[in-house]
Design a protein around this motif. Structure first.
Motif, short mmCIF file in Angstrom:
data_model
loop_
_atom_site.label_atom_id
_atom_site.label_comp_id
_atom_site.label_asym_id
_atom_site.label_seq_id
_atom_site.Cartn_x
_atom_site.Cartn_y
_atom_site.Cartn_z
N PHE A 169 -21.51 -20.77 -15.92
CA PHE A 169 -21.02 -21.55 -14.79
C PHE A 169 -19.50 -21.48 -14.68
CE2 PHE A 169 -25.06 -23.33 -15.63
CZ PHE A 169 -25.47 -24.11 -14.55
N ASN A 170 -19.02 -21.72 -13.47
CA ASN A 170 -17.60 -22.01 -13.27
C ASN A 170 -17.50 -23.20 -12.33
OD1 ASN A 170 -14.88 -20.77 -11.33
ND2 ASN A 170 -14.69 -21.70 -13.34
N ALA A 171 -16.59 -24.12 -12.62
CA ALA A 171 -16.38 -25.29 -11.76
C ALA A 171 -14.90 -25.43 -11.45
CB ALA A 171 -16.91 -26.55 -12.45
N LEU A 276 -19.86 -23.31 -19.59
CA LEU A 276 -19.06 -23.73 -18.44
C LEU A 276 -17.61 -23.34 -18.64
CD1 LEU A 276 -18.69 -25.35 -15.77
CD2 LEU A 276 -18.28 -27.37 -17.21
N PHE A 277 -17.05 -22.62 -17.66
CA PHE A 277 -15.63 -22.24 -17.68
C PHE A 277 -14.88 -23.15 -16.70
CE2 PHE A 277 -17.66 -18.50 -19.34
CZ PHE A 277 -16.75 -17.98 -20.24
N ILE A 278 -13.82 -23.79 -17.19
CA ILE A 278 -12.97 -24.64 -16.35
C ILE A 278 -11.51 -24.38 -16.69
CG2 ILE A 278 -14.65 -26.48 -15.95
CD1 ILE A 278 -13.43 -28.02 -18.26
N ASP A 279 -10.61 -24.85 -15.81
CA ASP A 279 -9.19 -24.65 -16.08
C ASP A 279 -8.65 -25.77 -16.97
OD1 ASP A 279 -8.65 -26.89 -14.47
OD2 ASP A 279 -8.43 -25.65 -12.67
N SER A 304 -5.09 -18.41 -11.16
CA SER A 304 -5.20 -17.68 -9.89
C SER A 304 -5.88 -16.32 -10.05
CB SER A 304 -3.82 -17.49 -9.27
OG SER A 304 -2.98 -16.74 -10.12
N LYS A 305 -6.02 -15.84 -11.30
CA LYS A 305 -6.69 -14.56 -11.54
C LYS A 305 -7.95 -14.68 -12.40
CE LYS A 305 -2.83 -11.34 -10.94
NZ LYS A 305 -2.07 -10.22 -11.52
N CYS A 306 -8.03 -15.72 -13.20
CA CYS A 306 -9.14 -15.83 -14.15
C CYS A 306 -10.20 -16.85 -13.75
CB CYS A 306 -8.61 -16.19 -15.54
SG CYS A 306 -7.57 -14.90 -16.27
N GLN A 307 -9.91 -17.67 -12.75
CA GLN A 307 -10.87 -18.68 -12.31
C GLN A 307 -11.76 -18.08 -11.23
OE1 GLN A 307 -11.72 -21.61 -13.50
NE2 GLN A 307 -11.12 -23.30 -12.15
N ASN A 367 -18.95 -11.56 -6.58
CA ASN A 367 -17.67 -10.85 -6.48
C ASN A 367 -16.52 -11.67 -7.03
OD1 ASN A 367 -18.46 -8.37 -5.39
ND2 ASN A 367 -18.51 -9.19 -3.31
N GLY A 368 -16.61 -13.01 -6.89
CA GLY A 368 -15.59 -13.86 -7.48
C GLY A 368 -15.57 -13.74 -8.99
N PHE A 369 -16.76 -13.75 -9.60
CA PHE A 369 -16.85 -13.58 -11.06
C PHE A 369 -16.43 -12.17 -11.47
CE2 PHE A 369 -19.32 -17.46 -10.93
CZ PHE A 369 -19.11 -18.02 -12.17
N ARG A 370 -16.77 -11.17 -10.64
CA ARG A 370 -16.38 -9.80 -10.95
C ARG A 370 -14.86 -9.65 -10.92
NH1 ARG A 370 -19.26 -7.45 -7.46
NH2 ARG A 370 -20.95 -6.81 -8.86
N THR A 371 -14.23 -10.23 -9.89
CA THR A 371 -12.78 -10.15 -9.77
C THR A 371 -12.08 -10.81 -10.96
OG1 THR A 371 -12.99 -10.22 -7.37
CG2 THR A 371 -10.82 -10.70 -8.27
N ALA A 372 -12.69 -11.88 -11.48
CA ALA A 372 -12.11 -12.58 -12.63
C ALA A 372 -12.43 -11.91 -13.95
CB ALA A 372 -12.62 -14.03 -12.64
#
Length: 524
Positions: A169-171, A276-279, A304-307, A367-372
């Motif tokens: 997950f990402n939140a 879960l990945f969070i900032d 801005s690049k890893c989330q 694609n968001g996860f791929r970009t990160a």
């Protein structure tokens, strides 16, 4: 002579709960259990509200004594309030800056440089009292550490080991001016969004999705009122979003913790372990053991690049949201005589947020996860740094629809609000930098910091008259009128109206099924 024992704040709260939760322990029993004097136990019980307030406002649970000097306590409170305000604005700190602020406050309270020095000893105790660690503040506005990004991507595969991609997950949260029109005069700086009237025009939206994009969790929407007028007769648990509130419409430690506990319970019932990945937002403090959660923090200054959700996902969500807002404005313009007559209550964005989150495609999320850097492309190693424009274009292909940003631009051409207009891209990004979190709990220092009176809270963000909803027979009559409209103007709408009419009829019949009815009852 026995050594005097001082309880930590956490131990004091435990003592208070032992006394309150039906245990009925006497002062003597409390003193014996916690190995303190009866006078100390009685004093803790007498000051229970004070200690509970300190604990709920995220004060350091290991603190043993508060300042006895009232003026020094005042310095402590003012400096901490100022510190938290600056943290909410992503302003970095150093020890000398905090010490200098303390000296300025002390001087205003009548201290001299001899009576209050803000020494290193004072600084260490201040940081301990408020559980402050000077870690680097992250955020999109901070400069990105490219070496940290590269190292993070290299280590991701190790962090993902043992987890299915459906359990990753990402939140992330984003601010939302929920009824702003595309007028340049409404673009506000983040300082203007803290408290007061303008904060009532803003919501914080907390989104969470799986890596695959096949499942998205229910959006969390945080407003400034526990129960807005438009939700007066609505059960909030039945809303398509999770509605939460505090005085600044920010994400707080307590709200985040409550959400974690809720999701952990859901995953426990499904027998799932998730990652879960969070900032590193200061409101993301983990104070509970989570049996079915593993939480990983994205490195500071890399968000801005890893989330993943920052890689075009939230942008896509806001494109769809602004479309619905503009369509609402256009629909209201057919009857409204002035701009003031265009009404938007909190219930409207609640529906639009749910629909917009649903509109974001699996492809956009993947694609968001791929970009990160979470998904490695077989074609090129540089695909993890894909441009957001490519994400949107890929989303268009999978959705067989026009670019949502272009759709918004076309919609904006149909409204004229006077003055200078924002472009579609500017309209989508107008609230991208507003604050979304605070380090306090809403019931601690925040209560005195944000000057909101009881009257202000009751006044509520929407001043417009709350329309009474139609009953079932009235809704069915509306369907008849819609069929009449479709017959004359838009025949292609008949199927959609029939579907809605069928569902309403089923609901109506179910409501009548609780008692035996004659056919004449259906016309009463």
């Amino acid at each position: 002579m026995s050594h005097r024992k001082a309880l930590t704040l956490e131990e004091k709260v435990a003592l208070i709960k032992d006394n309150q939760n039906g245990h009925g322990l006497s002062v003597r029993q409390l003193a014996d259990n916690y190995k303190i004097s009866k006078i100390s136990a009685a004093n803790i019980r007498r000051r229970s509200e004070e200690f509970l307030a300190d604990y709920s406002s995220n004060s350091n649970k290991g603190i043993k004594r508060k300042l006895k000097d009232e003026n020094r306590q005042k310095i402590d409170e003012i400096v901490f309030e100022w510190f938290a305000q600056q943290r909410a604005k992503q302003i970095p700190f150093s020890d000398p800056i905090l010490q200098e602020k303390a000296r300025q406050v002390a001087e205003q309270l009548g201290y001299t440089t001899e009576t209050f020095k803000a020494s290193n000893g004072w600084l260490e105790k201040f940081r301990s009292r408020h559980a402050i660690s000077f870690r680097t503040i992250n955020g999109e506005s901070a400069s990105v550490d490219d070496s940290a990004v590269e190292e993070w991507v290299q280590r991701l595969s190790t962090k993902l080991d043992g987890f299915n991609e459906n359990d990753v997950f990402n939140a992330d949260e984003t601010g939302l001016f929920y009824r702003a029109t595309p007028d340049r005069s409404l673009v506000l700086s983040k300082e203007e969004c803290k408290g007061g009237k303008k904060s009532k025009e803003r919501l914080t939206v907390f989104l969470c999705s799986y890596l695959t994009g096949t499942e998205k969790l229910k959006p969390v929407v945080i407003g400034s009122s526990q129960r807005p007028r438009c939700l007066k007769n609505i059960t909030t648990s039945k809303l398509p979003v999770t509605w939460l509130s505090n005085r600044t419409a920010w994400m707080t430690c307590n709200l985040f913790t409550d959400w974690l506990i809720l999701i952990n319970s859901q995953m426990e019932k499904k027998n799932r372990k998730i990652l879960l990945f969070i900032d590193n937002a200061p409101c993301y403090i983990i104070n509970h053991d989570l049996s079915n959660f593993k939480i990983v923090f994205v490195p500071p200054n890399t968000t801005s690049k890893c989330q993943p959700l920052d890689q075009g996902v939230i942008h896509s969500f806001k494109c769809y949201y602004r479309q619905k807002l503009v369509k609402h404005i256009i629909a209201q313009c057919t009857l409204a005589q002035t701009a003031d007559q265009i009404s938007t209550t909190v219930l409207d964005p609640i529906k639009w947020i749910d629909l917009s989150w649903e509109n974001v495609t699996e492809n956009t999320i993947r694609n968001g996860f791929r970009t990160a850097g979470f998904i490695h492309s077989s074609s090129t190693s540089s695909s993890s740094m894909m441009n957001m424009d490519i994400i949107i274009e890929t989303d268009i292909e999978s959705n067989n629809s026009d670019n949502p940003l272009q759709q918004l631009e076309l919609l904006l051409a149909h409204i004229d609000i006077g003055g200078s207009h924002l472009t579609a891209a500017e309209f989508v990004e107008m609230d991208s930098c507003i604050p979304t979190f605070n380090e306090w709990d809403d019931y601690g220092h925040l209560k005195s910091s944000i000057q909101v009176t009881q009257d202000d809270n009751e006044e509520e963000e929407e001043d417009a008259f709350v329309e009474k909803p139609p009953n079932l027979p009235e809704a069915l009559e509306m369907m008849r009128r819609l069929h009449l409209f479709a017959s004359i103007e838009q025949p292609q709408l008949h199927n959609l109206i029939y579907d809605l009419e069928s569902q309403l009829t089923d609901i109506y019949l179910d409501s009548k099924a609780v008692k035996q009815s004659s056919i004449t009852d259906y016309f009463s």
